[in-house]
Design a protein around this motif. Structure first.
Motif, PDB file in Angstrom:
ATOM      1  N   GLY A 174      -2.065  13.402  10.694  1.00  0.00           N
ATOM      2  CA  GLY A 174      -1.752  11.911  10.923  1.00  0.00           C
ATOM      3  C   GLY A 174      -2.910  10.740  10.952  1.00  0.00           C
ATOM      4  N   ASP A 175      -4.077  11.341  10.658  1.00  0.00           N
ATOM      5  CA  ASP A 175      -5.126  10.737  10.710  1.00  0.00           C
ATOM      6  C   ASP A 175      -5.664  10.187   9.148  1.00  0.00           C
ATOM      7  OD1 ASP A 175      -5.352  10.540  13.280  1.00  0.00           O
ATOM      8  OD2 ASP A 175      -7.048  12.061  13.548  1.00  0.00           O
TER       9      ASP A 175
ATOM     10  N   GLU B  63       0.463   1.641  -0.977  1.00  0.00           N
ATOM     11  CA  GLU B  63       1.811   2.145  -0.836  1.00  0.00           C
ATOM     12  C   GLU B  63       2.220   2.760   0.443  1.00  0.00           C
ATOM     13  OE1 GLU B  63       0.723   6.458  -2.724  1.00  0.00           O
ATOM     14  OE2 GLU B  63       0.397   5.059  -4.116  1.00  0.00           O
ATOM     15  N   PRO B  64       3.503   3.080   0.618  1.00  0.00           N
ATOM     16  CA  PRO B  64       3.881   3.519   1.825  1.00  0.00           C
ATOM     17  C   PRO B  64       2.985   5.048   2.193  1.00  0.00           C
ATOM     18  CG  PRO B  64       5.738   3.165   0.737  1.00  0.00           C
ATOM     19  CD  PRO B  64       4.742   3.010  -0.330  1.00  0.00           C
ATOM     20  N   GLN B  65       2.512   5.196   3.538  1.00  0.00           N
ATOM     21  CA  GLN B  65       1.798   6.190   3.978  1.00  0.00           C
ATOM     22  C   GLN B  65       2.712   6.673   5.220  1.00  0.00           C
ATOM     23  OE1 GLN B  65      -0.638   6.969   2.102  1.00  0.00           O
ATOM     24  NE2 GLN B  65      -1.156   5.318   1.006  1.00  0.00           N
ATOM     25  N   ALA B  66       3.937   7.324   4.767  1.00  0.00           N
ATOM     26  CA  ALA B  66       4.627   7.849   5.975  1.00  0.00           C
ATOM     27  C   ALA B  66       4.175   8.751   6.963  1.00  0.00           C
ATOM     28  CB  ALA B  66       6.059   7.937   5.220  1.00  0.00           C
ATOM     29  N   SER B  67       3.448   9.612   6.500  1.00  0.00           N
ATOM     30  CA  SER B  67       2.715  10.713   7.103  1.00  0.00           C
ATOM     31  C   SER B  67       1.585  10.271   8.053  1.00  0.00           C
ATOM     32  CB  SER B  67       1.991  11.887   6.266  1.00  0.00           C
ATOM     33  OG  SER B  67       1.010  11.211   5.539  1.00  0.00           O
ATOM     34  N   LEU B  68       1.117   8.922   8.058  1.00  0.00           N
ATOM     35  CA  LEU B  68      -0.072   8.455   8.802  1.00  0.00           C
ATOM     36  C   LEU B  68       0.567   7.922  10.252  1.00  0.00           C
ATOM     37  CD1 LEU B  68      -2.345   6.969   6.379  1.00  0.00           C
ATOM     38  CD2 LEU B  68      -2.195   9.341   6.843  1.00  0.00           C
TER      39      LEU B  68
END
Length: 274
Positions: free
Chosen positions: A24-25, A37-42
């Motif tokens: 998540g880093d 753009e979206p970075q949903a995993s961060l």
């Protein structure tokens, strides 16, 4: 774009303060892609700004470029008069498909770490024998040539938690007479082929192919090759499967342009020899 999954922003000031890397880093330098753009995993950003790395350092060994150096800072560098390759620096900076706002924010290191075939900082540092210094997640450090750093389209040698610290350009490369060629499918489009050649003092020709290929390709000739020799060397060094394929150019066209640009560079550097 807002990154609404981020719950923490770390701002280390020294390497010892870098937090332990976890899922998540993400490293934050210029952030031009990160915020695009979206970075949903961060969930956490590790901001590198407060590390305050000198953007550019010139010494007896050559040029050191911090990973956080912006494209605008690199373009503004006042190069010593004996750096015959200096024009290539500016030409690569202007090979970006980006607005002036991005130009002032995007970083050299970010361009390498994105590892897109059209990344012009990959083209520049690979052509000038650049060596990456990587801070490893385990506390160690290693050096990797730029030509080996990028392994494919959006793939490189970085492991989770590794951080690109700088790129060092040797003085000898900066003193080589160089030639630049770039082509795009549209007038201001992304590079479809970008070829840089340089001539060493002993007459050796070095040719670096990027943008048309999935990763940088370096060819070396002990002397200036004839046209058919150059063409055959490129055909042998770059299989058809290694040419990139996307909406900015089909592989067959990229191959044809690579051969054409390489021949133009051969002619230019051969003519420029004293």
């Amino acid at each position: 774009m807002d990154l609404n999954t981020i719950t923490e922003v770390a701002r280390p000031q020294t390497r010892s303060e870098l937090p332990v890397w976890t899922a998540g880093d993400a490293w934050l330098a210029g952030g031009t892609w990160l915020f695009s753009e979206p970075q949903a995993s961060l969930t956490r950003l590790i901001d590198l700004v407060d590390l305050k790395w000198p953007a550019l350092t010139i010494d007896a060994q050559g040029l050191s470029i911090a990973a956080t150096c912006s494209i605008a800072q690199l373009d503004a560098l006042a190069c010593p008069p004996d750096w015959l390759a200096a024009p290539v620096i500016n030409q690569c900076c202007r090979a970006f498909l980006a607005s002036f706002k991005i130009w002032k924010t995007a970083t050299v290191g970010g361009n390498l770490c994105m590892s897109l075939p059209a990344g012009p900082m990959i083209s520049l540092t690979a052509a000038l024998d650049g060596v990456c210094t990587i801070w490893q997640a385990d506390g160690g450090e290693r050096q990797v040539a730029v030509t080996d750093f990028v392994t494919g389209s959006q793939h490189n040698v970085l492991k989770p938690g590794d951080l690109l610290r700088q790129i060092d350009i040797p003085l000898a490369a900066l003193k080589r007479r160089s030639a630049f060629r770039q082509i795009s499918l549209t007038p201001i489009g992304r590079s479809a082929a970008l070829v840089i050649g340089s001539l060493a003092t002993d007459g050796a020709l070095l040719l670096t192919v990027t943008a048309s290929t999935k990763r940088p390709v370096r060819l070396s000739f002990a002397r200036a090759p004839q046209a058919d020799e150059l063409r055959e060397a490129i055909l042998q060094a770059i299989p058809d499967d290694d040419y990139h394929d996307d909406l900015h150019g089909k592989p067959a066209w990229r191959k044809a342009m690579t051969l054409r640009l390489a021949e133009e560079i051969r002619n230019e550097l051969h003519t420029a020899r004293p």
